[in-house]
Design a protein around this motif. Sequence first.
Motif, PDB file in Angstrom:
ATOM      1  N   ARG A   1       0.851  -1.185   0.000  1.00 31.46           N
ATOM      2  CA  ARG A   1       0.000   0.000   0.000  1.00 31.46           C
ATOM      3  C   ARG A   1       0.889   1.238   0.000  1.00 31.46           C
ATOM      4  O   ARG A   1       1.975   1.228   0.584  1.00 31.46           O
ATOM      5  CB  ARG A   1      -0.900  -0.006   1.241  1.00 31.46           C
ATOM      6  N   SER A   2       0.446   2.299  -0.659  1.00 26.88           N
ATOM      7  CA  SER A   2       1.214   3.539  -0.731  1.00 26.88           C
ATOM      8  C   SER A   2       1.622   4.003   0.656  1.00 26.88           C
ATOM      9  O   SER A   2       0.857   3.902   1.623  1.00 26.88           O
ATOM     10  CB  SER A   2       0.381   4.627  -1.419  1.00 26.88           C
ATOM     11  N   GLY A   3       2.839   4.533   0.772  1.00 32.00           N
ATOM     12  CA  GLY A   3       3.380   4.906   2.070  1.00 32.00           C
ATOM     13  C   GLY A   3       2.966   6.261   2.582  1.00 32.00           C
ATOM     14  O   GLY A   3       3.440   6.688   3.634  1.00 32.00           O
ATOM     15  N   ASP A   4       2.074   6.969   1.895  1.00 30.83           N
ATOM     16  CA  ASP A   4       1.666   8.323   2.310  1.00 30.83           C
ATOM     17  C   ASP A   4       0.687   8.246   3.479  1.00 30.83           C
ATOM     18  O   ASP A   4      -0.482   8.605   3.343  1.00 30.83           O
ATOM     19  CB  ASP A   4       0.985   9.055   1.151  1.00 30.83           C
ATOM     20  N   ALA A   5       1.136   7.771   4.621  1.00 32.51           N
ATOM     21  CA  ALA A   5       0.206   7.541   5.727  1.00 32.51           C
ATOM     22  C   ALA A   5       0.933   7.587   7.057  1.00 32.51           C
ATOM     23  O   ALA A   5       0.934   6.602   7.798  1.00 32.51           O
ATOM     24  CB  ALA A   5      -0.501   6.198   5.541  1.00 32.51           C
ATOM     25  N   ILE A   6       1.531   8.712   7.404  1.00 32.43           N
ATOM     26  CA  ILE A   6       2.239   8.814   8.673  1.00 32.43           C
ATOM     27  C   ILE A   6       1.279   8.617   9.843  1.00 32.43           C
ATOM     28  O   ILE A   6       1.590   7.929  10.819  1.00 32.43           O
ATOM     29  CB  ILE A   6       2.969  10.163   8.764  1.00 32.43           C
ATOM     30  N   ALA A   7       0.094   9.203   9.766  1.00 32.38           N
ATOM     31  CA  ALA A   7      -0.891   9.035  10.837  1.00 32.38           C
ATOM     32  C   ALA A   7      -1.672   7.739  10.693  1.00 32.38           C
ATOM     33  O   ALA A   7      -2.242   7.246  11.671  1.00 32.38           O
ATOM     34  CB  ALA A   7      -1.859  10.212  10.854  1.00 32.38           C
ATOM     35  N   GLY A   8      -1.716   7.168   9.503  1.00 31.01           N
ATOM     36  CA  GLY A   8      -2.514   5.987   9.219  1.00 31.01           C
ATOM     37  C   GLY A   8      -3.349   6.212   7.978  1.00 31.01           C
ATOM     38  O   GLY A   8      -3.217   7.226   7.291  1.00 31.01           O
ATOM     39  N   ALA A   9      -4.206   5.256   7.676  1.00 29.90           N
ATOM     40  CA  ALA A   9      -5.027   5.327   6.468  1.00 29.90           C
ATOM     41  C   ALA A   9      -6.492   5.077   6.805  1.00 29.90           C
ATOM     42  O   ALA A   9      -6.818   4.273   7.685  1.00 29.90           O
ATOM     43  CB  ALA A   9      -4.546   4.312   5.433  1.00 29.90           C
ATOM     44  N   LEU A  10      -7.364   5.779   6.089  1.00 29.49           N
ATOM     45  CA  LEU A  10      -8.808   5.554   6.146  1.00 29.49           C
ATOM     46  C   LEU A  10      -9.232   4.988   4.803  1.00 29.49           C
ATOM     47  O   LEU A  10      -9.154   5.663   3.781  1.00 29.49           O
ATOM     48  CB  LEU A  10      -9.552   6.866   6.423  1.00 29.49           C
ATOM     49  N   ASN A  11      -9.643   3.731   4.807  1.00 30.60           N
ATOM     50  CA  ASN A  11     -10.032   3.056   3.580  1.00 30.60           C
ATOM     51  C   ASN A  11     -11.551   2.971   3.511  1.00 30.60           C
ATOM     52  O   ASN A  11     -12.181   2.289   4.333  1.00 30.60           O
ATOM     53  CB  ASN A  11      -9.419   1.654   3.524  1.00 30.60           C
ATOM     54  N   ILE A  12     -12.132   3.693   2.567  1.00 33.11           N
ATOM     55  CA  ILE A  12     -13.583   3.742   2.386  1.00 33.11           C
ATOM     56  C   ILE A  12     -13.961   2.686   1.348  1.00 33.11           C
ATOM     57  O   ILE A  12     -13.641   2.836   0.169  1.00 33.11           O
ATOM     58  CB  ILE A  12     -14.039   5.136   1.934  1.00 33.11           C
ATOM     59  N   ILE A  13     -14.608   1.617   1.781  1.00 31.27           N
ATOM     60  CA  ILE A  13     -15.000   0.535   0.885  1.00 31.27           C
ATOM     61  C   ILE A  13     -16.439   0.763   0.448  1.00 31.27           C
ATOM     62  O   ILE A  13     -17.365   0.791   1.274  1.00 31.27           O
ATOM     63  CB  ILE A  13     -14.876  -0.837   1.570  1.00 31.27           C
TER      64      ILE A  13
END
Length: 774
Positions: A150-162
């Motif tokens: 997964r792309s690394g642009d997530a210092i705080a984390g990721a929100l994945n909207i399915i």
Amino acid sequence: MKKHALALALAQALAAPLTIAPALAQQLAAPASPDSARELDVIVVQGEISYRDRAEDIVPTLSYDLEYFQRFEPLTVGDMLKRVPSVAFVSDVLEYDGAQLRGLAPAYTQVLINGRKVPGAGVDRSFFVDRIPAELVERIEIVRAPSANRSGDAIAGALNIILRDSYEFDGAYVRAGALRFDDGELKPTYGAVASGEFAGGRLLGGVNVQGRYNPKAKFSTRFESPDGDFTDREDQTDVRDGTDYSANLSWNRDIGNGRLRLEGLYVLTDRTQTENSIEYNDPSSASRDNLLSVNDQVVDIDQRNLSLAMGYRWDMAGGRSEVELGYATFRDEIFDTEEEVGYDDDDTPPSFDEFEGVRTLTDVDDTELSLKLAHARDIGGADMEFGLDLMDKRRDTDLAVSEVDTDVEGEPLPPYQDFDLRSSRIDERRLDPYLMFTGAGQTLEWQAGLRYERTEVDVRADGEAAGNDYGTLLPSASLRWNLSEDDRINLSLGRSVRRPGFDQVLPLTLEEEYEDNDFRGNPALDPETAWGLDLGFERRLGRRGVVGVNLFYRKVDDLIELVNTGEASATALDDYADELEEFLDENPGAVEGDPGYPVFDPDSFVYTVMNTGGGKVWGVELDLSAPLTALNLPDTGVFLNYSWMDSETEDEFGKRRFNNQPRYVYNVGFIQDLPGAGVSFGASYRKQGEAQFRILTEEVSTRYGADLEVFVEKRFGERLSMRLTGSNLLDASKDEVFHKFDNAADQLARDYDEYELETESAGPVYQLILRYAF
């Protein structure tokens, strides 16, 4: 027993705040996953209370189905995220746009739709989650740590909207209702979702039309300094009125030994923002004798998101291969007109001074093309996955500004004709290979990988061009320790990035961007990087409940900070030129070195941004969602999440926390179901702590009131439901304190330009929603 002694001790330490867990727990097996598509009438007319899912991803992930949120009838993904851990907002009242995971600025949070990046409005690369209707969503995943695929642009984390998928649902339903706002305005909302067999596969389509409206009142009082004299007062109304249109499509079909997937999403936002403000030179009077200005601003906003994807996954060479092609575009057109009549406070009463107007036309066109190639296979004792992610991004921005004025009272403004035009273009090409291994045993499950992100950037602005390229190595590893069927520990370590904002890399000099100081972009900026650690414990409570606690830490390097170039600002140069001209008028023939000859000593400068800083972020996150079965209340569900967050960095004024990170955010609520009567009701209470913000020439503290939501639901048979919800029932306000300065020297010396207190408030919103399943 000895084998698990350390694990059990660690579990007890992490679970110390969770002493309620043993009393609630029931040793029951997890329910089996359904083998076929869920019937939509089960989703529409819920037979039982829904709780957080226990995600099976090795990377620590929290998963929330739409049913978890639906009883409170959220309008958008932003409304949904109010009820999940660690998500804060620093937006206007009743606006939930830029999600701040772990309380960090939205740019630190990666927002994905169906696992893919999408372009958004924010110049900091953020995506406003309030533009995705809740009705299109299947679930929301909070991915706390990075992984190689997964792309690394997530210092705080990721929100994945399915979004809802044709392979997961079957049936159809319609939704209709209305919202009533504090000033009596009514807005409609309606939509439909249908899924079934089509063209040899399964098709799902959904449409949604959502009336949007937010009337707010603002009140500002300004002083010379915190202990200084009163200067003026501003009374303002701010109304955001519009409609969001959206549609999504999903088609799946088995072809050969694989499955073809087609997906599409379209969102159109048509909104008008109207602000009317009046300034007075008296703390309470609204008399004409105290009038300083009348300002009217109308902003017409037209935003469009289109996202298309085609993927095929098939068996190949003893493994599983995947190819996916994606296209996403974002178009943002803004027509902004602000006009102000000013009055001269030197006269009593203030006399007409000037009528001026500014029209700003903004056009942003952001397009991304992406290609994903991946292959996974069993290599004996572990699974190996390798792949390549490619992306080609282009962002064009056109800005046109026209300023007009007249000093004749009663005369209309001249037409807006002579526009100052400014255009920019950013091209970004990424090539991201990765390799990842996954292993699973009865007790231990692990995942480790390496990702390398190579980026080339070309920027053009007003005839100037520049470029940069950088590569970042992103290792990651996650471990899950299954202490029992109900208890597990998650540990993750990984490196992630935050790329520079679009406005930061443009080779432009903007005058008076920070009061008297100018700003110049830096195309050579590299991304910020961070090493992150997450350590969590999770326990299953009975068949449906989950409780968890997680500790997180991030060490951020190459932090992008404002830096003084030492060059005098345009304001300083102009002020010196005026001073010199006045001196020479009074002293003809004077030369430099003569007594009294002005010395150029600027107090404002040209600033730029560089990778010069560092910082750290840490905190603890607690979440609980479970029925009170252990208390013989199986139809009562309780929900709680609490996050305590802290950070530290340093700028030219000293140490501070990361900007706009609240100290805490929590949500607590319950749902009571009365199965015999077909009735449910519940309440949710949310609060977040004060946030601080400090940049050159301005410091802001922001505090929010609490938000209370309630709902009552009545079910009619198995196909029809009606819900009445109320939100913002406590008339929450946003209170801000502004400390304003002319330059850095004044800011250090606390020599104020202005001190302002502002309060923004809005009233309750009520919804009545009907759903009918076919």
